[in-house]
Each structure stands twice: as structure tokens, then as C-alpha cells.
Motif scaffolding. Structure first.
Motif, short mmCIF file in Angstrom:
data_model
loop_
_atom_site.label_atom_id
_atom_site.label_comp_id
_atom_site.label_asym_id
_atom_site.label_seq_id
_atom_site.Cartn_x
_atom_site.Cartn_y
_atom_site.Cartn_z
N GLU A 68 0.84 -1.21 0.00
CA GLU A 68 0.00 0.00 0.00
C GLU A 68 0.87 1.25 0.00
O GLU A 68 0.67 2.18 -0.79
N LEU A 69 1.85 1.29 0.89
CA LEU A 69 2.73 2.45 1.00
C LEU A 69 3.71 2.52 -0.16
O LEU A 69 4.00 3.60 -0.69
N GLU A 70 4.21 1.38 -0.59
CA GLU A 70 5.15 1.37 -1.72
C GLU A 70 4.49 1.87 -2.99
O GLU A 70 5.09 2.61 -3.78
N SER A 71 3.24 1.46 -3.19
CA SER A 71 2.50 1.89 -4.38
C SER A 71 2.34 3.41 -4.38
O SER A 71 2.57 4.08 -5.39
N VAL A 128 1.26 11.41 7.12
CA VAL A 128 1.09 10.32 8.08
C VAL A 128 2.01 9.14 7.74
O VAL A 128 2.07 8.16 8.47
N HIS A 129 2.74 9.23 6.64
CA HIS A 129 3.34 8.07 6.00
C HIS A 129 4.49 7.43 6.78
O HIS A 129 4.59 6.20 6.83
N ALA A 130 5.36 8.22 7.38
CA ALA A 130 6.47 7.64 8.14
C ALA A 130 5.94 6.92 9.37
O ALA A 130 6.43 5.84 9.74
N LEU A 131 4.94 7.51 10.03
CA LEU A 131 4.31 6.84 11.17
C LEU A 131 3.72 5.51 10.72
O LEU A 131 3.92 4.46 11.37
N ALA A 133 4.58 3.69 8.11
CA ALA A 133 5.65 2.77 7.72
C ALA A 133 6.27 2.10 8.93
O ALA A 133 6.57 0.89 8.92
N TRP A 134 6.50 2.87 10.00
CA TRP A 134 7.10 2.30 11.20
C TRP A 134 6.15 1.30 11.86
O TRP A 134 6.57 0.22 12.30
N ARG A 152 14.34 0.70 1.75
CA ARG A 152 13.85 1.24 0.48
C ARG A 152 12.98 2.48 0.68
O ARG A 152 13.00 3.40 -0.14
N LEU A 153 12.21 2.51 1.78
CA LEU A 153 11.30 3.64 1.99
C LEU A 153 11.98 4.84 2.63
O LEU A 153 11.55 5.99 2.39
#
Length: 457
Positions: A68-71, A128-131, A133-134, A152-153
Motif C-alpha cells: 500500500e505504501l510502496e505503491s 502520516v506516512h512515516a508513522l 511505515a514504522w 527502500r522507503l
């Protein structure tokens, strides 16, 4: 009102039914590379939606949450921005407006490094993305390590934060600015009314609103406001989406956007340490952003954080749910935390129908219980406030919001939002972030009592 501890316990069977329902929404809204917010109203991939969705998906499949996040991040521009929409090329242009042929990202955005192989919007949404991802990494560290998910992220997330703290520091005070009402995610908030009044709207014949095919006009932004949204986007597009040269008649520092940047900087520090990069700079930036947020956006009279209009360099005197999201900052001064909790429990944001937080002050002149972001209570902002309260040890108050989310989500068929005065479901049903965050609360309930002073757990 009573604490969750004083309420009748939910049954195991009811929780299982709710979990299955939330999972079904996410499975049904998955389109192969990501998740749409809604199969009807929002048929593409949205930025902060995907972050919230990944937080819920991690409890079903850590790999799918990673995808989801990679896309989403595969559509990042060279200048670091993460666009607020990534368009699905198989969806006809007429199904959603503004469509790819309106944004023209691959051509108009070429100077800013827009992708050439897919189409996106040219504006952004809250970070919100780094939160996310972690949290996704922590759900299955072995799978994350096997796929080199965080290594990669990390460069993409760091570039995203640099974009916000450098290119979008339009006020020169150190906070990230928004340049369109769609960017803070709370599109139609009364907080934008006065700044928007400066904008001459696009002509009514210059665009067609696809949103009215799926939503009642009484629930959606007015044609006048929509015309202003369109004109702002046209002007930004025609300036090549270049923040250094574009004229910004609408520019504000929003407390929710910057609070989420603080939370994600703290998460990015954890990610940096994990991948062997320097983490101190992210920790220091989070602390500095918190200090600046207090200096520039706190208003003692309002008892909460307000948006700052950078054109007039004044605080916008409208109270919204965005003003509570800085509770996510763990170094927020304790006296401000207590004021925020007092305001949250006051007449402006407390109803007898639900503990979901109204998006706008119930006593404010522009309050509307059903119109988009002008009063309705949303599940994602309730989740953020719940997390913020727990960060500062207000567990009983957080428990009430948690209980309300879990009660209302299933009863509303995972609605987009609800009327805060009646609890009635409004907007789209089977809404992805409502389902995702319900799943997250169900899955993390046992750990809530230990998540004190740590918003990135």
C-alpha cells in the motif's frame, strides 16, 4: 460520561463480527496495487487515506500493508512531494473530477519532477506516512527485513519531509504550509472560508462535479466553494506546481498537518536508526517543530491550536478538530495538554450522541452537522485524538473515544463520517479508513494501557 472500563464489555462474538466486517471492506476496496477509499465516490488512491489504510492492513497482511505504501510512494515527485491522488488509468476521466486531464501532472509538473509513466494530482496531503511505515514494520519485522522495506522507503520519506520543511516553509517560521483546501484533508472546513473569500471562482461551466453523482448536495461543498477550489488548482498547475515561483493567495499553516509531521519525524528517527542512518536530526526537528507550533499556532483564548493565514499573518479564529491533533506531540507543554482536554470536554466539542470529535465547533457560526467537514465527526481524526490523549496519559478519555469508534463504525456500515448530533451515518459507506482504523483499534486494544508517552508504538 463513563469510561470504557465502566461500560458493558463487548462480546467476543461481536468483536469478531466487527473484525470480519472491517476486513471485508479492505479486501473489497483493494484494486491490486493499493486500496481505494470508496468504490463509488473515490475510485483512485489517496495519500493520507493509504497511510491510514496501511495501519489497519498490517493486522491482516503486513506484506499488503507494505505494498500500500510502496505503491503510493512510487508516484513521488523528484522534488520530494507525495501527491494527494495517484490515478488509476483504467478508471474513465468522467468518474472523478478533477481527473488526470485536469491536473496534467506529467507535463505541467515536469519541471518539479512529476512521474512520466503515471498521472497524479499536483498537491499534497498530511504526512502520516512515516508513522504508518514504522507501524507496518513493527507488525512483522521479519517480513519487513526480508523485503528491505524500511531501507527502500527511508530515502523517499526523508525527501518527503524535506519538501515540507523546505519548499513549503512559506511563512519563514519553520512550519509547513498548505496551498489548497484539499491539502489538509479537511477540505470544506470553515477554517478556510475567510482565506477562500479572496479567490475568484472558476466559471460554473468550466468544470463538472462528479462528486454529486454519489453524494447529496446538502452534504457536499457548495458550487461557489468548489469553483474556488478549481481556480486555485488551475493557477498552481499553470505555474508548473513550482512552490518557489507560484503565487499563493491561499497559504496557511495548519495544526493537524504540522502535528502529523512531528509524529512522523519521530517515526522517521526510529526508521533512520533501524537502517543505520543518523536519527538525531529527525528528533531535533520534531522538537523544534513542536516549539514553533506552540509559538505560532496556539491561541489561549480559543483554548486550542488554530490555523495561521500567511497572507494576512493572523490566526484564523475558527475552532476545528485539527486543533486537537497536536496532542500527538509528546513534548507538548503539560499546561497546553490540560487546556486541550478541557476544550475537548467543553460545549464546543462534546455531544450526547457520540464521543467521536466533531470536525468543527458545535457552537461556531458555520456549524453544519451533515456538510462535509463543517461539523460531521470523522473516524480518522477521532483515531488521531485518541492516540494523542493516550500519549499524555489521559487513558479514560481516550477509552471513551475508542469505544465510540468501535460502536459507531459497525453500526454505520463503516461510514465515511457521522452526524455528531445524532450519530447518523453520512457520506459513503464501506469507507476504507474507517474499516482500517477500526481493525487497528480492535487489534491493539490490549496494548493501550502501556502506550503512554509514546505515540509511535
Amino acid at each position: 460520561m463513563t469510561s470504557l472500563l465502566d461500560q458493558p464489555a463487548r462480546t467476543v462474538a461481536a468483536d469478531l463480527t466487527l473484525r470480519r466486517g472491517a476486513a471485508r471492506v479492505l479486501l473489497d476496496n483493494w484494486v491490486g496495487t493499493g486500496t481505494v477509499p470508496s468504490r463509488t465516490l473515490y475510485p483512485h488512491q489517496w495519500s493520507w487515506d493509504s497511510a491510514f489504510i496501511a495501519i489497519g492492513l498490517r493486522h491482516l497482511s503486513a506484506r499488503r500493508a507494505q505494498h500500500e505504501l510502496e505503491s503510493l510512494l512510487s508516484a513521488q515527485w523528484a522534488d520530494g512531494r507525495v501527491p494527494h491522488i495517484v490515478f488509476n488509468s483504467s478508471v474513465p476521466n468522467g468518474a472523478y473530477f478533477p481527473s488526470p486531464d485536469f491536473w496534467q501532472s506529467s507535463t505541467a509538473g515536469a519541471g518539479a519532477g512529476a512521474p512520466t509513466t503515471l498521472e497524479t494530482s499536483g498537491i499534497v496531503q498530511p504526512p502520516v506516512h512515516a508513522l504508518a511505515a514504522w507501524l507496518v514494520h513493527r507488525a512483522d519485522p521479519d517480513e519487513s527485513r526480508r523485503r528491505s522495506f524500511l531501507p527502500r522507503l527511508y530515502p523517499r520519506l526523508a525527501a518527503w519531509h524535506r519538501y515540507l520543511t523546505k519548499r513549503r516553509d512559506l511563512g519563514g517560521g519553520g512550519l509547513a504550509a498548505i496551498v489548497h483546501p484539499w491539502e489538509p484533508g479537511m477540505d470544506n472546513s470553515p477554517c478556510w472560508d475567510a482565506p477562500l473569500a479572496r479567490i475568484t471562482p472558476a466559471g460554473p461551466g468550466s468544470f463538472r462535479r462528479a462528486d454529486l453523482d454519489h453524494g447529496h448536495p446538502a452534504d457536499r461543498p457548495t458550487d461557489l466553494d468548489y469553483g474556488r477550489y478549481v481556480q486555485l488548482a488551475v493557477d498552481y498547475r499553470d505555474a508548473g506546481y513550482d512552490d518557489r515561483t507560484a503565487r499563493h493567495p491561499f497559504a496557511l499553516e495548519d495544526p493537524c498537518v504540522n502535528a502529523l509531521l512531528i509524529a512522523s519525524e519521530r517515526a522517521l528517527a526510529e526508521i533512520a536508526a533501524y537502517v543505520g542512518e543518523e536519527a538525531t536530526a529527525h528528533e531535533e526537528r520534531a522538537d523544534q517543530l513542536t516549539e514553533t507550533l506552540v509559538t505560532r499556532l496556539w491561541d489561549d483564548e480559543a483554548g486550542m491550536f488554530l490555523a495561521r493565514d500567511l497572507v494576512s499573518d493572523t490566526l484564523v479564529r475558527e475552532r476545528s478538530v485539527a486543533g486537537f491533533v497536536p496532542l500527538l506531540a509528546p513534548s507538548l507543554p503539560e499546561e497546553l495538554v490540560e487546556r486541550l482536554v478541557s476544550t475537548l470536554d467543553g460545549p464546543g466539542f462534546q455531544t450526547d450522541s457520540t464521543d467521536l470529535v466533531p470536525s468543527y465547533d458545535l457552537t461556531g457560526p458555520a456549524f453544519d452537522p451533515t456538510r462535509y467537514w463543517r461539523g460531521p465527526a470523522w473516524f480518522n481524526t477521532a483515531w488521531l485524538v485518541e492516540r494523542g490523549l493516550r500519549t499524555h496519559g489521559h487513558r479514560a478519555r481516550a477509552d471513551r473515544i475508542r469505544a465510540s469508534i468501535l460502536k459507531t463504525a459497525g453500526a454505520s456500515q463503516f461510514a465515511e463520517y457521522v452526524d455528531p448530533t445524532s450519530g447518523e451515518a453520512r457520506g459513503a459507506r464501506s469507507f476504507s479508513w474507517t474499516a482500517a482504523l477500526t481493525l487497528d483499534l480492535l487489534s491493539t486494544e490490549a496494548t493501550c494501557a502501556t502506550r503512554d508517552k509514546d505515540p509511535i508504538r
